[in-house]
Scaffold this motif. Sequence first.
Motif, PDB file in Angstrom:
ATOM      1  N   THR A  38       0.845  -1.189   0.000  1.00  0.00           N
ATOM      2  CA  THR A  38       0.000   0.000   0.000  1.00  0.00           C
ATOM      3  C   THR A  38       0.881   1.239   0.000  1.00  0.00           C
ATOM      4  OG1 THR A  38      -1.735  -1.156   1.214  1.00  0.00           O
ATOM      5  CG2 THR A  38      -1.804   1.247   1.237  1.00  0.00           C
ATOM      6  N   VAL A  39       0.509   2.233  -0.795  1.00  0.00           N
ATOM      7  CA  VAL A  39       1.252   3.486  -0.855  1.00  0.00           C
ATOM      8  C   VAL A  39       0.896   4.337   0.363  1.00  0.00           C
ATOM      9  CG1 VAL A  39       1.680   5.590  -2.173  1.00  0.00           C
ATOM     10  CG2 VAL A  39       1.311   3.410  -3.375  1.00  0.00           C
ATOM     11  N   GLY A  40       1.917   4.712   1.116  1.00  0.00           N
ATOM     12  CA  GLY A  40       1.702   5.541   2.299  1.00  0.00           C
ATOM     13  C   GLY A  40       1.990   7.005   2.034  1.00  0.00           C
ATOM     14  N   ALA A  41       1.597   7.845   2.984  1.00  0.00           N
ATOM     15  CA  ALA A  41       1.825   9.286   2.859  1.00  0.00           C
ATOM     16  C   ALA A  41       3.313   9.603   2.947  1.00  0.00           C
ATOM     17  CB  ALA A  41       1.065  10.026   3.952  1.00  0.00           C
ATOM     18  N   SER A  42       3.766  10.562   2.169  1.00  0.00           N
ATOM     19  CA  SER A  42       5.167  10.965   2.172  1.00  0.00           C
ATOM     20  C   SER A  42       5.527  11.668   3.468  1.00  0.00           C
ATOM     21  CB  SER A  42       5.454  11.894   0.985  1.00  0.00           C
ATOM     22  OG  SER A  42       5.187  11.246  -0.235  1.00  0.00           O
ATOM     23  N   ARG A  43       6.829  11.638   3.787  1.00  0.00           N
ATOM     24  CA  ARG A  43       7.329  12.290   4.994  1.00  0.00           C
ATOM     25  C   ARG A  43       8.071  13.573   4.628  1.00  0.00           C
ATOM     26  NH1 ARG A  43       8.962   6.599   6.310  1.00  0.00           N
ATOM     27  NH2 ARG A  43      10.828   7.053   5.092  1.00  0.00           N
ATOM     28  N   GLU A  44       8.126  14.471   5.587  1.00  0.00           N
ATOM     29  CA  GLU A  44       8.968  15.649   5.423  1.00  0.00           C
ATOM     30  C   GLU A  44      10.435  15.221   5.496  1.00  0.00           C
ATOM     31  OE1 GLU A  44       8.337  18.868   4.777  1.00  0.00           O
ATOM     32  OE2 GLU A  44       6.248  18.280   4.445  1.00  0.00           O
ATOM     33  N   THR A  45      11.263  15.806   4.642  1.00  0.00           N
ATOM     34  CA  THR A  45      12.693  15.483   4.626  1.00  0.00           C
ATOM     35  C   THR A  45      13.512  16.772   4.674  1.00  0.00           C
ATOM     36  OG1 THR A  45      12.618  15.405   2.201  1.00  0.00           O
ATOM     37  CG2 THR A  45      12.428  13.314   3.373  1.00  0.00           C
ATOM     38  N   PRO A  46      14.685  16.739   5.297  1.00  0.00           N
ATOM     39  CA  PRO A  46      15.520  17.942   5.364  1.00  0.00           C
ATOM     40  C   PRO A  46      15.957  18.384   3.977  1.00  0.00           C
ATOM     41  CG  PRO A  46      16.312  16.260   6.886  1.00  0.00           C
ATOM     42  CD  PRO A  46      15.310  15.593   6.005  1.00  0.00           C
ATOM     43  N   PRO A  47      15.963  19.681   3.710  1.00  0.00           N
ATOM     44  CA  PRO A  47      16.367  20.161   2.382  1.00  0.00           C
ATOM     45  C   PRO A  47      17.874  20.039   2.176  1.00  0.00           C
ATOM     46  CG  PRO A  47      15.992  22.018   3.845  1.00  0.00           C
ATOM     47  CD  PRO A  47      15.563  20.791   4.601  1.00  0.00           C
TER      48      PRO A  47
END
Length: 323
Positions: free
Chosen positions: A298-307
């Motif tokens: 199942t495709v899950g929600a993306s996470r915030e990642t450091p720029p």
Amino acid sequence: MKFATFSGGRADRVGVVVDDVVHPIDAATSMLDLVRAGLHDALTLGSQAMKTSGIPLSDITLRAPLQPPTMRDFVAFEEHVEGVRRSIDGSTGVPDAWYEAPRFYFTNPYAVVGPNDTVIAPRDTQALDFELEVAAVVGKSGSSVSVEDARDHIFGYTILNDWSARDIQRREMQVSLGPAKGKDFANTLGPWIVTADEFAEYRGDDGFYDVECEVTVNGERIGHDSLVHMGWTFESLVAYASRDSWVHPGDVLGSGTVGNGGCLAELWGRRGEQSPPPLQTGDVVTLTVQGIGSVTNTVGASRETPPVPPARRREHAATGGLS
């Protein structure tokens, strides 16, 4: 035999699957340990385990069957190359270089997930895609192995989903390198490894496997093809991977994506539009391969990642030279 890695309330274990039951192999601490023992010894251990009581598959959780040391992913289907090139860079046809040798790239063994795991897409993608593949698992070390000898180096086969963020892939490949962050966030393996001797029933006299492969999204069939349409045999993939190099037990060699809708990008290239649409959060993707089984994610929600900042641009002197 079918060898699986599973969890049943304690540390992951290895077992042999018979019908709907898994029989633990306590002599192997991991699948890599079992593969390194060699196919003959693994089959012996599996036969011994089958004489003991098993655990219903409904009572355990299947893990990715193997955490491989390396993963090479080939591109062995001509139809896939033709469709995806048009989608990724607008090119048509198949380049002559494809026919010369089975090309591959190294993908990320640290991003392996298993059956029923949630796949987290990169935060910046708007073009998430699946890729329906079959992978050979190496069972014997070798360097510059001949095609004729390569069959003895294959332990077994499993399903591979080479998840892809097509928009990220398209941008980064403009630097004339292979795909990187567009690929290395997730690779599904599973549900188990089918040993080479068992898979041999689908093998033709020419070395190709007449095995049906299918992918569905939310229950709707998107693509299907047969391994018989590969441009090279798996033995050729082993031989080329080992040329002037090495393959070792546990290495995974992906077939590349099957044709006829084995991924969305192929269909986008042929149709000139994103139809079917890119995968979204909550979508359920199932790959099914005859003689192996099925894996679902199942495709899950993306996470915030450091720029990460862009590169510094070099300043040019007034004369036009570099400072």
